[in-house]
Every structure is written in structure tokens, then in C-alpha cells.
Enzyme design. Structure first.
Site, PDB file in Angstrom:
ATOM      1  N   LEU A 138     -81.812   6.290 -83.835  1.00  0.00           N
ATOM      2  CA  LEU A 138     -83.115   5.744 -84.235  1.00  0.00           C
ATOM      3  C   LEU A 138     -84.149   6.835 -84.540  1.00  0.00           C
ATOM      4  N   PHE A 156     -65.570  13.949 -47.680  1.00  0.00           N
ATOM      5  CA  PHE A 156     -66.822  13.695 -46.951  1.00  0.00           C
ATOM      6  C   PHE A 156     -66.794  14.234 -45.524  1.00  0.00           C
ATOM      7  N   PHE A 173     -82.975  -5.048 -49.140  1.00  0.00           N
ATOM      8  CA  PHE A 173     -81.846  -4.520 -48.355  1.00  0.00           C
ATOM      9  C   PHE A 173     -82.170  -3.083 -47.953  1.00  0.00           C
ATOM     10  N   GLY A 174     -82.282  -2.840 -46.678  1.00  0.00           N
ATOM     11  CA  GLY A 174     -82.671  -1.513 -46.215  1.00  0.00           C
ATOM     12  C   GLY A 174     -81.515  -0.755 -45.603  1.00  0.00           C
ATOM     13  N   GLY A 223     -87.129   9.249 -84.451  1.00  0.00           N
ATOM     14  CA  GLY A 223     -88.401   9.164 -83.714  1.00  0.00           C
ATOM     15  C   GLY A 223     -88.655   7.765 -83.182  1.00  0.00           C
ATOM     16  N   ILE A 254     -86.431   1.172 -51.538  1.00  0.00           N
ATOM     17  CA  ILE A 254     -85.907  -0.177 -51.350  1.00  0.00           C
ATOM     18  C   ILE A 254     -86.409  -1.109 -52.466  1.00  0.00           C
ATOM     19  N   GLU A 310     -76.645   2.694 -55.298  1.00  0.00           N
ATOM     20  CA  GLU A 310     -75.340   2.075 -54.974  1.00  0.00           C
ATOM     21  C   GLU A 310     -74.227   3.123 -55.003  1.00  0.00           C
ATOM     22  N   GLY A 311     -74.548   4.361 -54.617  1.00  0.00           N
ATOM     23  CA  GLY A 311     -73.598   5.457 -54.657  1.00  0.00           C
ATOM     24  C   GLY A 311     -73.770   6.236 -55.941  1.00  0.00           C
ATOM     25  N   GLY A 365     -79.241   9.395 -47.557  1.00  0.00           N
ATOM     26  CA  GLY A 365     -79.019   8.608 -48.761  1.00  0.00           C
ATOM     27  C   GLY A 365     -77.532   8.391 -48.982  1.00  0.00           C
TER      28      GLY A 365
HETATM   29  P1  TGC Z   1     -66.144   5.952 -43.884  1.00  0.00           P
HETATM   30  O1  TGC Z   1     -65.730   6.623 -42.600  1.00  0.00           O
HETATM   31  O2  TGC Z   1     -65.355   6.197 -45.114  1.00  0.00           O
HETATM   32  O3  TGC Z   1     -66.217   4.381 -43.669  1.00  0.00           O
HETATM   33  C1  TGC Z   1     -66.867   3.782 -42.559  1.00  0.00           C
HETATM   34  C2  TGC Z   1     -66.292   2.387 -42.399  1.00  0.00           C
HETATM   35  O4  TGC Z   1     -66.589   1.605 -43.559  1.00  0.00           O
HETATM   36  C3  TGC Z   1     -65.372   1.142 -44.186  1.00  0.00           C
HETATM   37  N1  TGC Z   1     -65.610   1.214 -45.642  1.00  0.00           N
HETATM   38  C4  TGC Z   1     -65.844   0.132 -46.381  1.00  0.00           C
HETATM   39  N2  TGC Z   1     -65.871  -1.179 -46.062  1.00  0.00           N
HETATM   40  C5  TGC Z   1     -66.153  -2.047 -47.051  1.00  0.00           C
HETATM   41  N3  TGC Z   1     -66.418  -1.653 -48.301  1.00  0.00           N
HETATM   42  C6  TGC Z   1     -66.421  -0.344 -48.668  1.00  0.00           C
HETATM   43  N4  TGC Z   1     -66.728   0.025 -49.914  1.00  0.00           N
HETATM   44  C7  TGC Z   1     -66.115   0.624 -47.679  1.00  0.00           C
HETATM   45  N5  TGC Z   1     -66.035   1.971 -47.674  1.00  0.00           N
HETATM   46  C8  TGC Z   1     -65.723   2.325 -46.411  1.00  0.00           C
HETATM   47  C9  TGC Z   1     -64.309   2.118 -43.708  1.00  0.00           C
HETATM   48  O5  TGC Z   1     -63.031   1.537 -43.773  1.00  0.00           O
HETATM   49  C10 TGC Z   1     -64.769   2.371 -42.292  1.00  0.00           C
HETATM   50  O6  TGC Z   1     -64.428   1.238 -41.498  1.00  0.00           O
HETATM   51  P2  TGC Z   1     -64.003   1.411 -39.942  1.00  0.00           P
HETATM   52  O7  TGC Z   1     -63.658   0.030 -39.510  1.00  0.00           O
HETATM   53  O8  TGC Z   1     -62.838   2.374 -39.958  1.00  0.00           O
HETATM   54  O9  TGC Z   1     -65.216   1.975 -39.267  1.00  0.00           O
HETATM   55  O10 TGC Z   1     -67.691   6.294 -44.119  1.00  0.00           O
HETATM   56  P3  TGC Z   1     -68.393   7.664 -44.488  1.00  0.00           P
HETATM   57  O11 TGC Z   1     -69.536   7.835 -43.542  1.00  0.00           O
HETATM   58  O12 TGC Z   1     -67.400   8.782 -44.606  1.00  0.00           O
HETATM   59  O13 TGC Z   1     -69.017   7.351 -45.922  1.00  0.00           O
HETATM   60  C11 TGC Z   1     -68.248   7.087 -47.025  1.00  0.00           C
HETATM   61  C12 TGC Z   1     -69.138   7.002 -48.285  1.00  0.00           C
HETATM   62  C13 TGC Z   1     -69.781   8.348 -48.594  1.00  0.00           C
HETATM   63  C14 TGC Z   1     -68.218   6.638 -49.431  1.00  0.00           C
HETATM   64  C15 TGC Z   1     -70.227   5.925 -48.101  1.00  0.00           C
HETATM   65  O14 TGC Z   1     -71.112   6.287 -47.128  1.00  0.00           O
HETATM   66  C16 TGC Z   1     -70.986   5.643 -49.359  1.00  0.00           C
HETATM   67  O15 TGC Z   1     -70.555   4.793 -50.156  1.00  0.00           O
HETATM   68  N6  TGC Z   1     -72.161   6.291 -49.593  1.00  0.00           N
HETATM   69  C17 TGC Z   1     -73.052   5.948 -50.697  1.00  0.00           C
HETATM   70  C18 TGC Z   1     -74.273   5.228 -50.142  1.00  0.00           C
HETATM   71  C19 TGC Z   1     -74.722   4.120 -51.024  1.00  0.00           C
HETATM   72  O16 TGC Z   1     -74.038   3.648 -51.904  1.00  0.00           O
HETATM   73  N7  TGC Z   1     -75.894   3.626 -50.724  1.00  0.00           N
HETATM   74  C20 TGC Z   1     -76.410   2.488 -51.442  1.00  0.00           C
HETATM   75  C21 TGC Z   1     -77.673   1.978 -50.810  1.00  0.00           C
HETATM   76  S1  TGC Z   1     -78.130   0.370 -51.358  1.00  0.00           S
HETATM   77  C22 TGC Z   1     -78.637   0.596 -52.931  1.00  0.00           C
HETATM   78  O17 TGC Z   1     -78.573   1.610 -53.506  1.00  0.00           O
HETATM   79  C23 TGC Z   1     -79.179  -0.610 -53.564  1.00  0.00           C
HETATM   80  S2  TGC Z   1     -79.701  -0.383 -55.174  1.00  0.00           S
HETATM   81  C24 TGC Z   1     -80.333  -1.872 -55.409  1.00  0.00           C
HETATM   82  C25 TGC Z   1     -80.315  -2.350 -56.785  1.00  0.00           C
HETATM   83  O18 TGC Z   1     -79.236  -2.773 -57.302  1.00  0.00           O
HETATM   84  O19 TGC Z   1     -81.421  -2.378 -57.303  1.00  0.00           O
HETATM   85  P1  FAD Z   2     -78.766  12.419 -51.898  1.00  0.00           P
HETATM   86  O1  FAD Z   2     -77.780  11.737 -51.027  1.00  0.00           O
HETATM   87  O2  FAD Z   2     -79.712  13.381 -51.268  1.00  0.00           O
HETATM   88  O3  FAD Z   2     -77.970  13.180 -53.051  1.00  0.00           O
HETATM   89  C1  FAD Z   2     -78.552  14.217 -53.839  1.00  0.00           C
HETATM   90  C2  FAD Z   2     -77.451  14.832 -54.706  1.00  0.00           C
HETATM   91  O4  FAD Z   2     -76.433  15.391 -53.861  1.00  0.00           O
HETATM   92  C3  FAD Z   2     -76.757  13.790 -55.586  1.00  0.00           C
HETATM   93  O5  FAD Z   2     -76.461  14.366 -56.842  1.00  0.00           O
HETATM   94  C4  FAD Z   2     -75.462  13.508 -54.848  1.00  0.00           C
HETATM   95  O6  FAD Z   2     -74.421  13.096 -55.717  1.00  0.00           O
HETATM   96  C5  FAD Z   2     -75.173  14.880 -54.233  1.00  0.00           C
HETATM   97  N1  FAD Z   2     -74.319  14.763 -53.052  1.00  0.00           N
HETATM   98  C6  FAD Z   2     -74.602  14.147 -51.854  1.00  0.00           C
HETATM   99  N2  FAD Z   2     -73.560  14.223 -51.023  1.00  0.00           N
HETATM  100  C7  FAD Z   2     -72.574  14.875 -51.706  1.00  0.00           C
HETATM  101  C8  FAD Z   2     -71.235  15.247 -51.392  1.00  0.00           C
HETATM  102  N3  FAD Z   2     -70.663  14.926 -50.220  1.00  0.00           N
HETATM  103  N4  FAD Z   2     -70.528  15.917 -52.332  1.00  0.00           N
HETATM  104  C9  FAD Z   2     -71.070  16.220 -53.545  1.00  0.00           C
HETATM  105  N5  FAD Z   2     -72.331  15.906 -53.898  1.00  0.00           N
HETATM  106  C10 FAD Z   2     -73.060  15.230 -52.980  1.00  0.00           C
HETATM  107  N6  FAD Z   2     -81.258   2.032 -51.218  1.00  0.00           N
HETATM  108  C11 FAD Z   2     -81.234   0.919 -50.420  1.00  0.00           C
HETATM  109  O7  FAD Z   2     -80.799   0.973 -49.270  1.00  0.00           O
HETATM  110  N7  FAD Z   2     -81.718  -0.270 -50.873  1.00  0.00           N
HETATM  111  C12 FAD Z   2     -82.223  -0.416 -52.124  1.00  0.00           C
HETATM  112  O8  FAD Z   2     -82.632  -1.518 -52.509  1.00  0.00           O
HETATM  113  C13 FAD Z   2     -82.262   0.726 -52.991  1.00  0.00           C
HETATM  114  N8  FAD Z   2     -82.838   0.651 -54.223  1.00  0.00           N
HETATM  115  C14 FAD Z   2     -83.012   1.787 -54.963  1.00  0.00           C
HETATM  116  C15 FAD Z   2     -83.771   1.743 -56.136  1.00  0.00           C
HETATM  117  C16 FAD Z   2     -83.992   2.900 -56.875  1.00  0.00           C
HETATM  118  C17 FAD Z   2     -84.849   2.856 -58.088  1.00  0.00           C
HETATM  119  C18 FAD Z   2     -83.414   4.134 -56.453  1.00  0.00           C
HETATM  120  C19 FAD Z   2     -83.619   5.387 -57.234  1.00  0.00           C
HETATM  121  C20 FAD Z   2     -82.670   4.188 -55.289  1.00  0.00           C
HETATM  122  C21 FAD Z   2     -82.478   3.024 -54.518  1.00  0.00           C
HETATM  123  N9  FAD Z   2     -81.787   3.065 -53.285  1.00  0.00           N
HETATM  124  C22 FAD Z   2     -81.756   1.959 -52.476  1.00  0.00           C
HETATM  125  C23 FAD Z   2     -81.343   4.354 -52.745  1.00  0.00           C
HETATM  126  C24 FAD Z   2     -80.059   4.879 -53.378  1.00  0.00           C
HETATM  127  O9  FAD Z   2     -78.933   4.174 -52.907  1.00  0.00           O
HETATM  128  C25 FAD Z   2     -79.973   6.378 -53.045  1.00  0.00           C
HETATM  129  O10 FAD Z   2     -80.962   7.032 -53.830  1.00  0.00           O
HETATM  130  C26 FAD Z   2     -78.603   6.948 -53.322  1.00  0.00           C
HETATM  131  O11 FAD Z   2     -77.634   6.412 -52.450  1.00  0.00           O
HETATM  132  C27 FAD Z   2     -78.583   8.488 -53.231  1.00  0.00           C
HETATM  133  O12 FAD Z   2     -79.227   8.935 -52.073  1.00  0.00           O
HETATM  134  P2  FAD Z   2     -80.353  10.080 -52.193  1.00  0.00           P
HETATM  135  O13 FAD Z   2     -81.336   9.674 -53.223  1.00  0.00           O
HETATM  136  O14 FAD Z   2     -80.852  10.349 -50.810  1.00  0.00           O
HETATM  137  O15 FAD Z   2     -79.592  11.353 -52.758  1.00  0.00           O
END
Ligand code: TGC
Ligand code: FAD
Length: 392
Positions: free
Chosen positions: A346, A391, A136-137, A348, A170, A371-372, A144
Site C-alpha cells: 500500500l 526451561f 485473568f491474572g 504511504g 491484564i 499467551e507465551g 511473565g
Molecule cells: P512445567 O513444569 O512444564 O509444567 C507445570 C505443570 O503444568 C503442566 N503443563 C500443562 N498443563 C496443561 N496445559 C499446558 N499447556 C501445560 N504445560 C505444562 C505440566 O504437565 C506440569 O504438570 P504437573 O502435574 O507435572 O505439575 O512448567 P514450567 O514452569 O517449566 O513452565 C513451562 C512453560 C514455560 C512452557 C510455561 O510456564 C509457559 O507456557 N509460559 C508462558 C506463560 C504464558 O503463556 N503466559 C500467558 C499469560 S495469560 C495471557 O497472556 C493472556 S493474553 C490475553 C488475551 O488474549 O488478550
Molecule cells: P519476559 O518473560 O520478560 O520475556 C522477555 C523476553 O525474554 C522475550 O523475548 C522472551 O521470549 C524471552 N525469554 C524469556 N524466557 C526465555 C527463555 N527461557 N529462553 C529464551 N528466551 C526467553 N497476562 C495475563 O496473565 N493476563 C492477561 O490478560 C494478559 N494480557 C496481556 C495483554 C497484552 C497487551 C500484553 C502485551 C500482555 C498480556 N499478558 C497477560 C502478559 C503476557 O502473557 C506476557 O507479556 C508474556 O507471557 C511475556 O512475559 P513478559 O512480558 O514478562 O516477558
């Protein structure tokens, strides 16, 4: 690594809240983890390699698409069964749970929810059986926590789309056959595209030197003028809400998974505290060690109740994104603190690969970030309770 003697803590008799099916699914996953994951996982983590031989077993316990309907090859289970499977897998290792989370919630879920019938028929059965692994990209090098700023984009070339950009961090990328990629169209609107390994201009270099999630393969996705067939666009949802909807499902699974990691650390520390003698007594007889263990079981029990209730809400389609976010944040934070305390019990031995605690501890550093991040989830709760958006 020592034999896996895990016994799950259930201080508030939560088993009474589970159906026979829940317990059957959970126990099958638990047995499988003991048999297939525990004996090998430390080695694979040390080698920084994902154990690909467990893919078939993950499919067999229903870890790929637990809640996807059976007509598409999924297990057709409810949300609590899905959570319990994630709990058991992460009890073994967060990296293995990552592979299952990505496959189920970040690849199968968007194809099921946002794809058309041809896409569902083409991809879901192969993903459910583990014949294909997906990734998932969303995250990019410069975007991030704020994925809405992404620069990966595609242009309509008439008979195909031309995709350019890069994704970073990713999970599963180095060996995935299929990638669900989020990119902007010429109007700046975010859409999901299914990109397949072998498409010209698409590469997936591996990310090395991780101290965390070492048994999970992480990489980049690079798109250099990749021609994506038009039928690979997910047609039924666009905008940032589409990828964030997938994250809701994955974050829910992580909330359960983190309990598994915490239970394993607690159980290991409890057993060790009764066996390890110092000053002529088991260390578990010292009040300071009992305080640590008492706090651990309290936090685990609170997390179990929170997460079970969230599962009931999800089964009724009533759970909000903010409720899911709270459980992900709380449970991962709980688990990381328990891992740290358990490691100290535990002494050492806690830093060695003889026990699972240090590996869990290091893994959870990724889980609290992906995942946030913890901070982002605090701000999601902050927005939900105040109505004020930190935000913007
Ligand atoms: P914002 O303006 O709040 O929202 C944009 C649109 O999205 C809707 N929405 C949601 N819809 C479904 N589920 C949610 N949780 C939603 N949150 C918001 C919202 O209603 C809006 O819809 P519309 O129709 O009005 O356009 O967006 P924002 O740009 O202000 O961002 C909000 C924020 C910061 C919370 C969001 O960007 C965020 O959650 N950031 C964190 C990024 C993150 O979690 N990345 C994860 C990448 S994938 C990953 O890490 C996989 S790890 C893999 C593994 O498990 O190994
Ligand atoms: P940044 O966004 O640069 O954040 C750096 C610091 O700033 C953090 O402490 C954060 O909390 C803080 N910060 C940022 N914005 C704010 C704010 N508004 N207010 C206060 N503090 C803030 N992504 C995918 O899409 N697919 C995957 O499969 C996936 N797998 C992953 C696997 C691993 C092992 C790891 C480490 C990451 C993976 N990710 C994946 C990415 C992951 O979702 C991001 O690392 C994560 O969302 C944070 O983004 P960043 O690393 O760019 O940190």
C-alpha cells in the site's frame, strides 16, 4: 476508514470441510464484524478505548463461551465453530478478539472446568450474556514467561482467605467485574480464586501509552489484604497445570484469530494492487508485488489447513498442548509477516488509518508476545521433539 469490502480467501476450497453449522456461525460473525466493528474500530484504536457498546453483540454471535454448554448460557458449539468465531472477530481487530478470548477461555473455562456447581451457576450465565466481563491474572511484574515463580499469595484466615500481590498486563482489567486470579497458598501450591470488583483492597489501574492493541483495555490487578470468601476458591484443580490448561484453549483460539488478521491484510493488499496505477500499470502486474501476494496466500492456506486439522483433533480430545503451541506460534508469525508485506504494497497509504493493515500489524506485536512469546513456543516444540527441557 474506508468501507469494509472484505472477501475471505479460500484457495484450497476449505469450505468443503466445514459443516452447515460451521458456515452459519462463521457467516453470522462475519456479517456482524462488517456491520458493528469495522465502521468504528479505527476510531476506538486511535482513542485507545475499548468499544463497550459491542459487548451485547459479541454475546449474541456466541463469542462468550462458544463451547460452554447451553445449560450455563454458553453456545454449546464445537471447537471449529469456536475457532471460526475467533477468526472473524480478529479479522476486525485483535483487541476485540482478546476480550472474547479472555472471557471464554481464561474466565469461563476455568470456572466451568475447575469450579463447583454453585460457582458455575453464579458466574457462567452472566459472563455468557456479557452482563459481567472477566479478566485473568497470571502474569506478574517479575514473572511473565515463568509464571511458576509468582509471588501473589493468600493465607487461610479461618473464615476467609487474605490475598496479597500484583498482576500486570491484564486484558479487560480496567472494566472487568470478575477476575480469575492465580496465587500461591501457604504451601506454595498455585490455586485459582475468583475476585470481584468492589472487594476492599482490590484495585485495577489502567496501563496507558500502548502502541499495540489500543482498542483493548489493559491494566494491573493489585491486591492489598483483600478478603476473599472461601467459596471463591476454584476447588477442582491446582498447580501450574490449571492456568496452563486455560492457555491451551485460548492459544487455540488465537491460532484461528491470527488467520483472520492475515486474511484481512492480504485481501486489502490484493484489492489495492489491482486499483493502484504506477508506470501506467496496476502495481499488481509487477512481478515483485505478485511474489508478495503469492507468498501470502500460500502461507494463509497452510495455516488454514494446520488449524482446521487441530480443530478436528480438539473435537476428538486428542490435541496435545505442544500441537496447540505450534499453531499459535506459526499462525501469529505468519500474520505478522503478512501484515508487514501488505503494508508495503500500500506504499504511504499503508501507514494511515484509512486501511486496517497498520493497526493489525501493531496489534500482532502483542499477540506474538502474550499467551507465551514466540521464543517460549519454540522451546515448547523443542522440548516435545527432543525430550530435553530448555526451561530447567
Ligand atoms: P512445567 O513444569 O512444564 O509444567 C507445570 C505443570 O503444568 C503442566 N503443563 C500443562 N498443563 C496443561 N496445559 C499446558 N499447556 C501445560 N504445560 C505444562 C505440566 O504437565 C506440569 O504438570 P504437573 O502435574 O507435572 O505439575 O512448567 P514450567 O514452569 O517449566 O513452565 C513451562 C512453560 C514455560 C512452557 C510455561 O510456564 C509457559 O507456557 N509460559 C508462558 C506463560 C504464558 O503463556 N503466559 C500467558 C499469560 S495469560 C495471557 O497472556 C493472556 S493474553 C490475553 C488475551 O488474549 O488478550
Ligand atoms: P519476559 O518473560 O520478560 O520475556 C522477555 C523476553 O525474554 C522475550 O523475548 C522472551 O521470549 C524471552 N525469554 C524469556 N524466557 C526465555 C527463555 N527461557 N529462553 C529464551 N528466551 C526467553 N497476562 C495475563 O496473565 N493476563 C492477561 O490478560 C494478559 N494480557 C496481556 C495483554 C497484552 C497487551 C500484553 C502485551 C500482555 C498480556 N499478558 C497477560 C502478559 C503476557 O502473557 C506476557 O507479556 C508474556 O507471557 C511475556 O512475559 P513478559 O512480558 O514478562 O516477558
Amino acid at each position: 476508514m474506508r468501507p469494509d469490502l472484505f472477501e475471505a480467501p479460500d484457495y484450497y476450497n476449505l469450505d468443503e470441510l466445514l459443516t452447515d453449522e460451521h458456515k452459519l456461525v462463521r457467516d453470522a460473525a462475519r456479517e456482524w464484524v462488517k456491520r458493528e466493528v469495522s465502521p468504528i474500530i479505527e476510531d476506538y484504536a486511535q482513542k485507545a478505548e475499548f468499544p463497550t457498546q459491542i459487548i451485547n453483540g459479541l454475546a449474541e454471535i456466541g463469542a462468550f463461551g462458544p463451547y460452554i454448554p447451553m445449560e450455563y448460557g454458553g453456545a454449546g458449539l464445537d471447537q471449529i465453530s469456536y475457532g471460526l468465531i475467533m477468526q472473524e472477530i480478529e479479522r476486525g481487530d485483535s483487541g476485540v478478539r482478546s476480550t472474547a478470548s479472555v472471557q471464554s477461555s481464561l474466565v469461563m473455562y476455568p470456572i466451568w472446568k475447575y469450579g463447583n456447581e454453585e460457582q458455575r451457576q453464579k458466574y457462567l450465565p452472566k459472563l455468557a450474556s456479557g452482563e459481567w466481563i472477566g479478566c485473568f491474572g497470571l502474569t506478574e511484574p517479575d514473572h511473565g514467561s515463568n509464571p511458576s515463580g509468582m509471588v501473589t499469595n493468600y493465607k487461610d484466615m479461618g473464615d476467609h482467605y487474605l490475598l496479597n500481590g500484583a498482576k500486570m498486563w491484564i486484558s479487560n482489567a480496567p472494566f472487568a467485574q470478575v477476575a480469575v486470579v492465580w496465587a500461591k497458598n501457604e504451601e506454595g501450591r498455585i490455586h485459582g480464586l475468583i475476585v470481584e470488583r468492589g472487594m476492599e483492597g482490590f484495585t485495577t489501574p489502567e496501563t496507558h501509552n500502548k502502541w499495540s492493541l489500543r482498542a483493548s483495555a489493559t491494566g494491573e490487578l493489585i491486591f492489598d489484604n483483600v478478603k476473599v470468601p472461601k467459596e471463591n476458591l476454584l476447588p477442582n484443580k491446582s498447580g501450574l497445570g490449571a492456568p496452563l490448561g486455560c492457555l491451551d484453549s485460548a492459544r487455540y483460539g488465537i491460532a484461528w484469530g491470527a488467520i483472520g488478521a492475515a486474511m484481512d491484510c492480504y485481501d486489502t493488499a490484493l484489492r489495492y494492487s489491482k486499483e493502484r496505477m504506477q508506470f501506467g500499470k496496476p502495481i499488481g502486474q509487477f512481478q515483485l508485488q505478485q511474489k508478495k501476494l503469492a507468498e501470502m496466500i500460500t502461507e494463509i492456506t497452510k495455516a488454514q489447513l494446520l488449524t482446521w486439522r487441530l480443530g478436528v483433533l480438539r473435537n476428538d480430545n486428542k490435541a496435545t498442548s505442544a500441537q496447540i503451541s505450534m499453531a499459535k506460534r506459526n499462525n501469529v508469525d505468519m500474520a505478522i509477516n503478512i501484515a508487514r508485506e501488505a503494508r508495503q504494497i500500500l506504499g504511504g497509504m499503508g501507514i494511515t488509518g484509512e486501511y486496517s493493515i497498520m493497526r493489525h500489524s501493531m496489534n500482532l506485536e502483542s499477540v506474538i508476545t502474550y499467551e507465551g512469546t514466540h521464543d517460549i513456543h519454540l522451546l515448547i516444540t523443542g522440548l516435545d521433539i527432543t525430550g530435553l527441557n530448555a526451561f530447567k
